[in-house]
Design a protein around this motif. Sequence first.
Motif, PDB file in Angstrom:
ATOM      1  N   VAL A  71      23.745  88.874  22.992  1.00  0.00           N
ATOM      2  CA  VAL A  71      25.013  88.155  22.822  1.00  0.00           C
ATOM      3  C   VAL A  71      25.486  87.589  24.158  1.00  0.00           C
ATOM      4  N   LEU A  72      25.348  88.384  25.236  1.00  0.00           N
ATOM      5  CA  LEU A  72      25.727  87.860  26.550  1.00  0.00           C
ATOM      6  C   LEU A  72      24.843  86.678  26.928  1.00  0.00           C
ATOM      7  N   ALA A  73      23.538  86.834  26.695  1.00  0.00           N
ATOM      8  CA  ALA A  73      22.618  85.731  26.981  1.00  0.00           C
ATOM      9  C   ALA A  73      22.995  84.511  26.162  1.00  0.00           C
ATOM     10  N   LEU A  74      23.464  84.753  24.951  1.00  0.00           N
ATOM     11  CA  LEU A  74      23.895  83.657  24.081  1.00  0.00           C
ATOM     12  C   LEU A  74      25.053  82.898  24.711  1.00  0.00           C
ATOM     13  N   ILE A  75      26.027  83.673  25.236  1.00  0.00           N
ATOM     14  CA  ILE A  75      27.197  83.038  25.835  1.00  0.00           C
ATOM     15  C   ILE A  75      26.785  82.206  27.050  1.00  0.00           C
ATOM     16  N   ARG A  82      25.817  73.381  28.009  1.00  0.00           N
ATOM     17  CA  ARG A  82      26.870  72.408  28.304  1.00  0.00           C
ATOM     18  C   ARG A  82      26.728  71.838  29.705  1.00  0.00           C
ATOM     19  N   LYS A  83      26.330  72.713  30.643  1.00  0.00           N
ATOM     20  CA  LYS A  83      26.136  72.259  32.022  1.00  0.00           C
ATOM     21  C   LYS A  83      24.992  71.246  32.090  1.00  0.00           C
ATOM     22  N   LEU A  84      23.912  71.546  31.363  1.00  0.00           N
ATOM     23  CA  LEU A  84      22.763  70.640  31.388  1.00  0.00           C
ATOM     24  C   LEU A  84      23.087  69.321  30.701  1.00  0.00           C
ATOM     25  N   GLY A  93      29.999  68.888  33.680  1.00  0.00           N
ATOM     26  CA  GLY A  93      30.061  70.026  32.766  1.00  0.00           C
ATOM     27  C   GLY A  93      31.223  70.916  33.146  1.00  0.00           C
ATOM     28  N   PRO A  94      31.346  72.091  32.505  1.00  0.00           N
ATOM     29  CA  PRO A  94      32.482  72.958  32.807  1.00  0.00           C
ATOM     30  C   PRO A  94      32.421  73.483  34.238  1.00  0.00           C
ATOM     31  N   PHE A  95      33.564  73.472  34.954  1.00  0.00           N
ATOM     32  CA  PHE A  95      33.544  74.071  36.285  1.00  0.00           C
ATOM     33  C   PHE A  95      34.828  74.783  36.649  1.00  0.00           C
ATOM     34  N   TYR A 100      31.259  78.026  38.957  1.00  0.00           N
ATOM     35  CA  TYR A 100      30.526  76.989  38.235  1.00  0.00           C
ATOM     36  C   TYR A 100      30.854  76.988  36.747  1.00  0.00           C
ATOM     37  N   GLY A 101      32.069  77.354  36.400  1.00  0.00           N
ATOM     38  CA  GLY A 101      32.474  77.309  34.999  1.00  0.00           C
ATOM     39  C   GLY A 101      31.848  78.373  34.132  1.00  0.00           C
ATOM     40  N   GLY A 102      31.342  79.441  34.744  1.00  0.00           N
ATOM     41  CA  GLY A 102      30.623  80.461  33.982  1.00  0.00           C
ATOM     42  C   GLY A 102      31.482  81.214  32.988  1.00  0.00           C
ATOM     43  N   LEU A 103      32.796  81.232  33.202  1.00  0.00           N
ATOM     44  CA  LEU A 103      33.665  81.954  32.270  1.00  0.00           C
ATOM     45  C   LEU A 103      34.287  81.018  31.237  1.00  0.00           C
TER      46      LEU A 103
END
Lengths: 386, 143
Positions: A71-75, A82-84, A93-95, A100-103
């Motif tokens: 599930v974490l890997a899924l997130i 989205r970043k790609l 992408g998200p930042f 780097y927008g990881g959350l």
Amino acid sequence: MSVLLQFDFWQWIQGIPQWIEGILYWIWGIVKWIIYAIWDFILWLWATIFNADNFFFLFRAVLFPGLIWVVLALIWAVWGTRKLWGRIQDRRGPFHQGKYGGLQLFADAIKLIAKETIIPDKAKRWMFRFLPGLLLVVVLLPFAFIPWDTVSAVNGGWAIADLSVSLVLVFAFLTAVPVVALLAGWVSGSKYTLIGGFRAANNQFAAEIPMIISTIGCAFLASSLSVFDISMAQTNVWFAVLLPINLATFLIAAIASVGIFPFDAPVADSEIIFGWRTEYTGIYFTLTYFAEFAEQMLYSALIVALFLGGPNGLPFLPGPVNFTIKFIVVFFFFVLVSSSFQRLRQDQIVKYCWKYLLPLSILNVIIIMLAIVYMPGLMLPLLGVG
Amino acid sequence: MGFFSVLGDIYQIMKHTFRQVFKRPFTYFYPFEDRIYPERTRGRHIHVREVCTACAQCVRACPVVAIRIDKEDKKFEKDAALYFDYTRCIFCGLCVDACRFEALFHTPVVDLSEGDREDLIFGPDKIETLDRDPLEWRGRRFR
């Protein structure tokens, strides 16, 4: 007179507290029984979990290569996608949330969960509520059969479960996904969801046969239907070398089965709003959204296990690391393909899958069988048989 | 042969997309980065009070009544305080043309968004200077 004397009023009124006491003890007995039952269950659970064998199996099934990790890997996979996509489209992408927008995905999930859940009047309420969860469960269950390591869990490795027919079982679960999509489109009570549901069924109808025939080659070469055994049979040579066309056909059929670009007719947002997911809001939408990415991840893991050697790779790295590296590369390829091409029409999907993928996948199986028969000196050492 | 030319097209597309992944994005990291605006951009105004003569020609020229003048508020010999209402201003530049004493100019600063409508009325304290707090994000300082 003698009849009346049998009822002694004073004795009766003296006995009332004793009677109340009896009732209280009776209730206390029930409560105590429930408490002891719960406590015994807890003790049993504790003893079962912290039995040394069970504990490490449960740790693998639930924590590390199992549910939580997936599930974490899924997130993070959604984040990476989205970043790609952003990078491919010259964006960032998200930042904002986290490094780097990881959350960002946690923020999105909290937002979606907090939103109102709207159920249409015409929807079949029970099925409408039940199906997204079922979809996610059906997609997450086959991760148990992914061979993360060269050693199975019963022997102290990281691969969770090994079953002699796990390949068939995985496809049995994956076939249920478009059925869920079709049902969800049906019970939502809207024409767009119904069209989207039928399109999902059509995608599966087109892609399933080439996909399963592509895996037949691997099953032949490993002479096993277990995903674990198939990946273990690739210690000498990866099946991608022997079955390159099957790798391509499996990849394309997998993309068609997931229903992402270019095969995203089931959720074609410019034609039928959002396909079979149109009516889903809030937490239900989150579940279907994550299920789509989980299915991509599952197909990436299957490609690694079936064609790219699974946990076999660089010998100085542990199996899960090897697996994860290849897994990330294949997932990257999924994202690359899904952001490269335009959407295909329904009839085109069926036409391409049946006219090109199906003969190609059979062709590669036939070629490899002929090679085994006529060039056994070359082939059998590669397969570790000769 | 149609099939193989299609395969070649697919390869070309994938190659392009793959290269695209490793390119820098075209987007600016707005609001922390911004493009360089041309010198003659009509952005927000700056008022030079040292040379202002409080002639109020800018107020007369303004077609949308965005400028208010306060002649009582004197810092120098014969200047005045200007209040610019950027909820009304259409950045036509007539007030700058009208100023004969070179006391009013446009600047290339165009990001004027505020959280409150009242903050868009630039009083003498804001219109006379371009200084503001630098934008900060994760300890990095921009602009």
